[in-house]
Design an enzyme around this catalytic site. Structure first.
Site, short mmCIF file in Angstrom:
data_model
loop_
_atom_site.label_atom_id
_atom_site.label_comp_id
_atom_site.label_asym_id
_atom_site.label_seq_id
_atom_site.Cartn_x
_atom_site.Cartn_y
_atom_site.Cartn_z
N GLU A 1 8.37 -1.59 -21.32
CA GLU A 1 7.63 -2.05 -20.13
C GLU A 1 6.21 -1.50 -20.14
O GLU A 1 5.26 -2.19 -19.80
CB GLU A 1 8.37 -1.64 -18.85
N GLU A 2 6.07 -0.23 -20.56
CA GLU A 2 4.73 0.37 -20.64
C GLU A 2 3.85 -0.45 -21.59
O GLU A 2 2.69 -0.73 -21.30
CB GLU A 2 4.85 1.81 -21.14
N ARG A 3 4.43 -0.87 -22.70
CA ARG A 3 3.63 -1.58 -23.71
C ARG A 3 3.30 -3.00 -23.27
O ARG A 3 2.19 -3.50 -23.52
CB ARG A 3 4.34 -1.52 -25.07
#
Ligand SMILES: Cc1cc2nc3c(=O)[nH]c(=O)nc-3n(C[C@H](O)[C@H](O)[C@H](O)COP(=O)(O)OP(=O)(O)OC[C@H]3O[C@@H](n4cnc5c(N)ncnc54)[C@H](O)[C@@H]3O)c2cc1C
Length: 390
Positions: free
Chosen positions: A246-248
């Protein structure tokens, strides 16, 4: 992927908040090397923007990830990278594992206030001795009765000076490095003061992302109930790898608008700037470079949207998210650099919006997994790298 009326309405609401409550203060916050996260997050929380994709039970919107992506994209209207990054930590870096695997108590006490904007979060993975090599972290949580007693250091932590809690990756046992870690919720401040045993040892000065407070944090025998662990003991490495997806995706989505703005500002500048009896934009070299940059950004958009569609379909998006993050890192270097050149001396001044992007965007190839880490993951998926990527 097509944005619906609802996506557009969310984007409009956020854009209005950015225009009225964020952008007028960005220069001041950049100079102060911090921004008032509690104030800004409370405003976003009231608008329901900090939990679009989170469960309704905790005050979230219960929407699919395309809405989170629409929001991340709109954050690119903020005239710096530091404030969007802090918001991204709250929505897509420190909270996905908590929402997915946290107990009801943890979600009530930490996720719900983060969604409401009453608490500021941070994600504690990196350490002085381990950034890319996540498995190599040294922080330890020793068991003592019903508690964990945590000692160690976390470095480069975004929101360090303001966070109320940390989602911390820590070694909870001996044994294989991929199976001895847990994600633990660590309260950091009570009544505005750091809890016993936690010290923000250094506020790190950086070449960019100035409005974001980045710190080195020491933990000395910090006592946390074992029930503050997210999910199963020993599953922290896996949870964090999932949380990184999700961060990426967020990293890729959040750069689409800012890179577009960078190109548009430069087009306007090139049309206005006169030299050799014509506009700078009359030079075919300038036209072609800008056209090429726009094509690159739209390629990143297509890749990111496709990654998002796979994610919504419940598929493993490691490959897609990794490619999107890699491409975003690359473009955050080439787009501002190429644009800055066309601004001449003005591009070399600190006040210039493009020069700020040039400095802030450089982080995209390092933070959240360096470009080389992305290439290592992709090589492994492609079957080129024979040895496991550590
Ligand atoms: C402004 C900022 C904010 C950050 N915020 C957070 C945060 O909130 N929470 C958090 O946990 N971390 C955060 N980080 C840390 C960030 O994720 C790490 O800096 C990043 O993962 C790289 O780790 P490192 O700095 O230890 O570099 P290292 O791991 O030492 O790597 C150095 C360089 O080695 C190269 N490299 C790495 N692996 C390979 C490989 N396999 N093959 C070839 N070359 C390789 C890359 O070029 C890399 O840049 C932040 C960092 C910065 C600068």
């Amino acid at each position: 992927m097509q944005f619906t009326h609802e996506h557009r309405e969310i984007q409009k609401t956020l854009k209005r908040f950015i225009d009225e409550q964020i952008n007028p203060h960005v220069d001041e916050w950049e100079a102060a090397e911090i921004f008032p996260a509690h104030e800004v997050f409370k405003g976003l929380g009231k608008l329901g923007l900090l939990g679009l994709t989170k469960p309704e039970a905790q005050g979230g919107g219960g929407l699919d990830y395309s809405y989170g992506m629409a929001m991340a994209e709109t954050l690119g209207h903020i005239h710096c990278g530091g404030v969007p990054m802090a918001i991204g930590v709250q929505t897509d870096m420190a909270t996905p594992a908590l929402a997915r695997f946290g107990s009801d108590e943890l979600k009530r006490d930490f996720l719900a206030p983060a969604i409401a904007g009453d608490m500021v979060s941070c994600i504690g993975v990196s350490e002085p001795g381990a950034g890319s090599d996540v498995a190599g972290i040294k922080s330890v949580a020793r068991k003592d009765g019903d508690d964990y007693v945590i000692s160690g250091q976390k470095m480069w932590i975004t929101n360090s000076l303001q966070a109320d809690w940390m989602c911390m990756l820590v070694n909870t046992s001996d044994g294989p490095a991929h199976k001895n870690k847990s994600l633990v919720m660590v309260p950091m401040r009570e009544g505005g003061k750091l809890v016993k045993g936690i010290e923000v040892a250094q506020k790190i000065r950086k070449i960019g992302m100035h409005s974001s407070d980045t710190g080195l944090i020491y933990f000395d025998e910090v006592r946390v109930p074992q029930r503050y662990r997210i999910g199963q003991e020993g599953a922290g490495f896996i949870y964090q790898m999932q949380q990184f997806q999700e961060e990426r995706l967020w990293c890729a989505a959040s750069t689409l608008q800012s890179l577009t703005n960078c190109i548009e500002w430069t087009v306007e500048w090139a049309q206005e700037r006169k030299l050799f009896g014509a506009s700078l934009s009359d030079q075919q070299w300038v036209q072609f470079k800008l056209a090429e940059l726009k094509t690159e950004v739209e390629s990143l958009r297509a890749l990111t949207y496709q990654a998002c569609e796979h994610y919504i379909a419940g598929e493993d998006v490691t490959e897609w998210a990794t490619m999107a993050k890699l491409k975003a890192g690359r473009l955050n270097r080439t787009v501002p650099d190429t644009c800055l050149q066309f601004w001449g001396g003005m591009g070399f001044t600190l006040e210039n919006k493009v020069s700020r992007m040039y400095r802030d965007g450089r982080l995209a190839s390092i933070g959240g997994g360096a470009d080389e880490v992305m290439l290592g993951i992709l090589s492994k998926i492609m079957g080129i790298a024979k040895r496991p990527v550590k």
